[in-house]
Design a protein around this motif. Structure first.
Motif, PDB file in Angstrom:
ATOM      1  N   LEU A 171       0.744  -1.160  -0.144  1.00 44.68           N
ATOM      2  CA  LEU A 171      -0.170  -0.093  -0.118  1.00 44.68           C
ATOM      3  C   LEU A 171       0.758   1.128  -0.079  1.00 44.68           C
ATOM      4  CD1 LEU A 171      -3.133  -0.866   2.562  1.00 44.68           C
ATOM      5  CD2 LEU A 171      -3.142  -0.196  -0.019  1.00 44.68           C
ATOM      6  N   GLY A 172       1.787   1.251   0.626  1.00 41.54           N
ATOM      7  CA  GLY A 172       2.875   2.587   0.829  1.00 41.54           C
ATOM      8  C   GLY A 172       3.539   2.752  -0.683  1.00 41.54           C
ATOM      9  N   LEU A 173       4.035   1.408  -1.377  1.00 40.25           N
ATOM     10  CA  LEU A 173       4.443   1.930  -2.557  1.00 40.25           C
ATOM     11  C   LEU A 173       3.224   2.060  -3.705  1.00 40.25           C
ATOM     12  CD1 LEU A 173       6.681  -1.575  -2.799  1.00 40.25           C
ATOM     13  CD2 LEU A 173       7.485   0.957  -2.455  1.00 40.25           C
ATOM     14  N   ALA A 174       1.887   1.801  -3.355  1.00 43.19           N
ATOM     15  CA  ALA A 174       0.948   2.094  -4.478  1.00 43.19           C
ATOM     16  C   ALA A 174       0.699   3.587  -4.250  1.00 43.19           C
ATOM     17  CB  ALA A 174      -0.040   1.302  -4.314  1.00 43.19           C
TER      18      ALA A 174
ATOM     19  N   ARG B  31       0.288   6.813  -6.796  1.00 55.77           N
ATOM     20  CA  ARG B  31      -1.130   6.997  -7.144  1.00 55.77           C
ATOM     21  C   ARG B  31      -1.771   5.825  -7.781  1.00 55.77           C
ATOM     22  NH1 ARG B  31      -1.312  13.474  -8.981  1.00 55.77           N
ATOM     23  NH2 ARG B  31      -0.553  14.513  -7.090  1.00 55.77           N
ATOM     24  N   ILE B  32      -1.348   4.591  -7.283  1.00 58.74           N
ATOM     25  CA  ILE B  32      -1.767   3.445  -7.914  1.00 58.74           C
ATOM     26  C   ILE B  32      -3.019   2.945  -7.074  1.00 58.74           C
ATOM     27  CG2 ILE B  32      -1.386   0.972  -8.170  1.00 58.74           C
ATOM     28  CD1 ILE B  32       1.692   1.815  -8.571  1.00 58.74           C
ATOM     29  N   PRO B  33      -4.249   2.746  -7.531  1.00 59.06           N
ATOM     30  CA  PRO B  33      -5.265   2.234  -6.869  1.00 59.06           C
ATOM     31  C   PRO B  33      -5.032   1.132  -5.825  1.00 59.06           C
ATOM     32  CG  PRO B  33      -5.872   2.711  -9.093  1.00 59.06           C
ATOM     33  CD  PRO B  33      -4.312   2.600  -8.976  1.00 59.06           C
ATOM     34  N   ASP B  34      -5.770   1.129  -4.621  1.00 62.35           N
ATOM     35  CA  ASP B  34      -5.578   0.312  -3.700  1.00 62.35           C
ATOM     36  C   ASP B  34      -5.988  -1.005  -4.333  1.00 62.35           C
ATOM     37  OD1 ASP B  34      -4.871   2.285  -2.077  1.00 62.35           O
ATOM     38  OD2 ASP B  34      -6.359   2.177  -0.618  1.00 62.35           O
ATOM     39  N   ARG B  35      -7.028  -1.090  -5.297  1.00 62.15           N
ATOM     40  CA  ARG B  35      -7.511  -2.413  -5.644  1.00 62.15           C
ATOM     41  C   ARG B  35      -6.319  -3.153  -6.243  1.00 62.15           C
ATOM     42  NH1 ARG B  35      -9.503   1.404  -9.136  1.00 62.15           N
ATOM     43  NH2 ARG B  35      -8.837   0.932 -11.369  1.00 62.15           N
ATOM     44  N   ARG B  36      -5.292  -2.542  -6.852  1.00 55.47           N
ATOM     45  CA  ARG B  36      -4.103  -3.058  -7.472  1.00 55.47           C
ATOM     46  C   ARG B  36      -3.374  -3.876  -6.332  1.00 55.47           C
ATOM     47  NH1 ARG B  36      -2.259  -5.659 -11.892  1.00 55.47           N
ATOM     48  NH2 ARG B  36      -0.041  -5.409 -12.147  1.00 55.47           N
ATOM     49  N   VAL B  37      -3.248  -3.546  -5.244  1.00 62.27           N
ATOM     50  CA  VAL B  37      -2.606  -4.294  -4.172  1.00 62.27           C
ATOM     51  C   VAL B  37      -2.997  -5.528  -4.054  1.00 62.27           C
ATOM     52  CG1 VAL B  37      -1.983  -4.449  -1.532  1.00 62.27           C
ATOM     53  CG2 VAL B  37      -1.819  -1.960  -2.961  1.00 62.27           C
TER      54      VAL B  37
ATOM     55  N   ALA C 140       5.757  -6.576  -5.469  1.00 63.70           N
ATOM     56  CA  ALA C 140       6.021  -5.040  -5.517  1.00 63.70           C
ATOM     57  C   ALA C 140       6.694  -4.731  -7.045  1.00 63.70           C
ATOM     58  CB  ALA C 140       7.197  -4.657  -4.529  1.00 63.70           C
ATOM     59  N   ALA C 141       7.324  -5.507  -7.599  1.00 66.19           N
ATOM     60  CA  ALA C 141       7.833  -5.369  -8.994  1.00 66.19           C
ATOM     61  C   ALA C 141       6.616  -5.130  -9.953  1.00 66.19           C
ATOM     62  CB  ALA C 141       8.831  -6.355  -9.472  1.00 66.19           C
ATOM     63  N   LEU C 142       5.548  -6.111  -9.739  1.00 67.70           N
ATOM     64  CA  LEU C 142       4.325  -5.902 -10.627  1.00 67.70           C
ATOM     65  C   LEU C 142       3.280  -4.852 -10.369  1.00 67.70           C
ATOM     66  CD1 LEU C 142       3.493  -9.830 -10.733  1.00 67.70           C
ATOM     67  CD2 LEU C 142       4.565  -8.650 -12.386  1.00 67.70           C
ATOM     68  N   LEU C 143       3.385  -4.085  -8.991  1.00 68.98           N
ATOM     69  CA  LEU C 143       2.530  -3.144  -8.596  1.00 68.98           C
ATOM     70  C   LEU C 143       2.055  -2.121  -9.623  1.00 68.98           C
ATOM     71  CD1 LEU C 143       0.932  -2.879  -6.126  1.00 68.98           C
ATOM     72  CD2 LEU C 143       2.760  -1.221  -5.600  1.00 68.98           C
ATOM     73  N   GLY C 144       3.007  -1.453 -10.403  1.00 73.23           N
ATOM     74  CA  GLY C 144       2.678  -0.634 -11.227  1.00 73.23           C
ATOM     75  C   GLY C 144       2.263  -0.936 -12.647  1.00 73.23           C
ATOM     76  N   ASP C 145       2.184  -2.269 -12.837  1.00 77.28           N
ATOM     77  CA  ASP C 145       1.792  -2.770 -14.325  1.00 77.28           C
ATOM     78  C   ASP C 145       2.885  -2.253 -15.231  1.00 77.28           C
ATOM     79  OD1 ASP C 145       0.529  -4.352 -16.014  1.00 77.28           O
ATOM     80  OD2 ASP C 145      -1.027  -2.921 -16.449  1.00 77.28           O
ATOM     81  N   PRO C 146       4.352  -2.497 -14.814  1.00 74.12           N
ATOM     82  CA  PRO C 146       5.121  -1.574 -15.853  1.00 74.12           C
ATOM     83  C   PRO C 146       5.348  -2.583 -16.928  1.00 74.12           C
ATOM     84  CG  PRO C 146       6.279  -3.320 -14.090  1.00 74.12           C
ATOM     85  CD  PRO C 146       4.851  -3.179 -13.653  1.00 74.12           C
ATOM     86  N   GLY C 147       6.192  -1.912 -18.102  1.00 75.85           N
ATOM     87  CA  GLY C 147       6.613  -2.464 -19.352  1.00 75.85           C
ATOM     88  C   GLY C 147       7.825  -2.959 -19.301  1.00 75.85           C
ATOM     89  N   VAL C 148       8.561  -2.823 -18.153  1.00 76.31           N
ATOM     90  CA  VAL C 148       9.865  -3.231 -18.082  1.00 76.31           C
ATOM     91  C   VAL C 148      10.215  -4.214 -16.587  1.00 76.31           C
ATOM     92  CG1 VAL C 148      12.576  -2.814 -17.838  1.00 76.31           C
ATOM     93  CG2 VAL C 148      11.025  -1.532 -19.629  1.00 76.31           C
ATOM     94  N   LEU C 149      10.552  -5.165 -16.643  1.00 73.99           N
ATOM     95  CA  LEU C 149      10.781  -5.884 -15.218  1.00 73.99           C
ATOM     96  C   LEU C 149      12.432  -6.365 -15.217  1.00 73.99           C
ATOM     97  CD1 LEU C 149       8.190  -8.429 -15.224  1.00 73.99           C
ATOM     98  CD2 LEU C 149       8.466  -6.535 -13.376  1.00 73.99           C
TER      99      LEU C 149
END
Length: 310
Positions: free
Chosen positions: A95-98, A102-108, A140-149
């Motif tokens: 949640l802190g990272l999200a 400004r990543i929605p809590d539902r993503r957690v 945590a790495a997936l949290l922001g739905d990133p294009g690069v991992l």
């Protein structure tokens, strides 16, 4: 995409990364290999802005990491699964990272489920096993739905189910067009997961190629041979220039003559064969051969040596 151009990092008189250039492209899983001390972790730290290059550049998603306005949305990273405040619960950590991005809590909740952490969401991080800590780092790495991992040893500590899960996950993310860059010492697993491979030794590039090409172009023709007459068979093969060595699973691994030629030799000399199977080298075999001269830390294999006991 990750792009390194003449990337160099020196610590005092030691060069950890030496003029390294490569491109990690989207749409595939790229494995990052090298002996201990080769510069893999340093390269990843440089890509994530945790260290500053002595020379050269490395960009992620088209920019230097420090220039990304919302890094978690562009790059997901796992370098150290234990780098978490031990007093926070799994959910509170995410949640802190999200909220910092400004990543929605539902993503957690979504990544908790995807990583198999829902049942331990209210457990403090310091009480997690290594495998659960790895899952938290991946979540945590997936949290922001990133294009690069960028993942350093992501399967470390995972059980069989966890390893299969991360393999399937990474392949699916690459299939979606994402860039997946991971290091691992588990050669058999990396061979199953990665499409491409980058190998470094002593900070320098040794290989940057397709996984299958890497293995096949460096694999000598070999044949697995089993016979009830091993001594005369080995002598015969070696007299014809073959290299014969024991196979870990029994029998002999023969390089030089083809399986057909071996069979003809055995027939001509009246020697029985129980198995004659063409085989190729594994990623571990080829990697070990390639990096043999680049190994910086090598055990002697002799704990009784008096010099090692001083």
């Amino acid at each position: 995409m990750i792009e390194a151009r003449n990337l160099t990092k020196r610590y005092g008189g030691r060069t950890a990364v030496d003029g390294l250039s490569f491109t990690v492209r989207p749409g595939s899983v790229t494995g990052f290999l090298g002996p201990n001390g080769a510069g893999k972790s340093t390269t990843m730290r440089l890509a994530l802005g945790l260290d500053t290059p002595t020379a050269g550049t490395v960009t992620v998603a088209g920019r230097r990491y420090g220039q990304l306005p919302a890094p978690l949305r562009d790059v997901g990273a796992l370098l150290d699964a234990r780098a978490v405040h031990g007093g926070r619960t799994v959910r509170r950590h995410l949640l802190g990272l999200a909220r910092s991005h400004r990543i929605p809590d539902r993503r957690v909740d979504e990544v908790l489920g995807a990583a198999g952490l829902t049942a331990v969401a209210d457990r403090r991080a310091k009480g997690l096993s290594l495998g659960m800590a790895q899952r938290l780092g991946i979540a945590a790495a997936l949290l922001g739905d990133p294009g690069v991992l960028i993942l350093d040893e992501p399967v470390n500590g995972l059980d069989t189910e966890g390893i299969r899960w991360i393999r399937t996950l990474l392949k699916s993310l690459a299939a979606q067009g994402r860039t997946v860059f991971l290091s691992s010492h588990l050669m058999s697993e990396l061979e199953l997961t990665a499409d491409r491979i980058i190998v470094i030794g002593r900070g320098r590039l040794l290989a940057d190629t397709d996984m299958r090409d890497f293995i096949e172009t460096r694999s000598p023709d070999a044949t697995l041979l089993r016979t009830p007459e091993p001594a005369p068979m080995r002598a015969l093969l070696e007299s014809h220039g073959a290299v014969v060595r024991p196979d870990p699973e029994g029998g002999w691994r023969v390089t030089g003559p083809t399986a057909t030629a071996i069979g003809e030799l055995a027939r001509e000399h009246g020697l029985a064969l129980h198995e004659l199977t063409p085989c190729r080298s594994s990623l571990e075999d080829v990697y070990t051969e390639l990096t043999g001269e680049a190994v910086e830390y090598r055990g002697t294999g002799n704990t009784d040596d008096k010099e090692t006991q001083r």
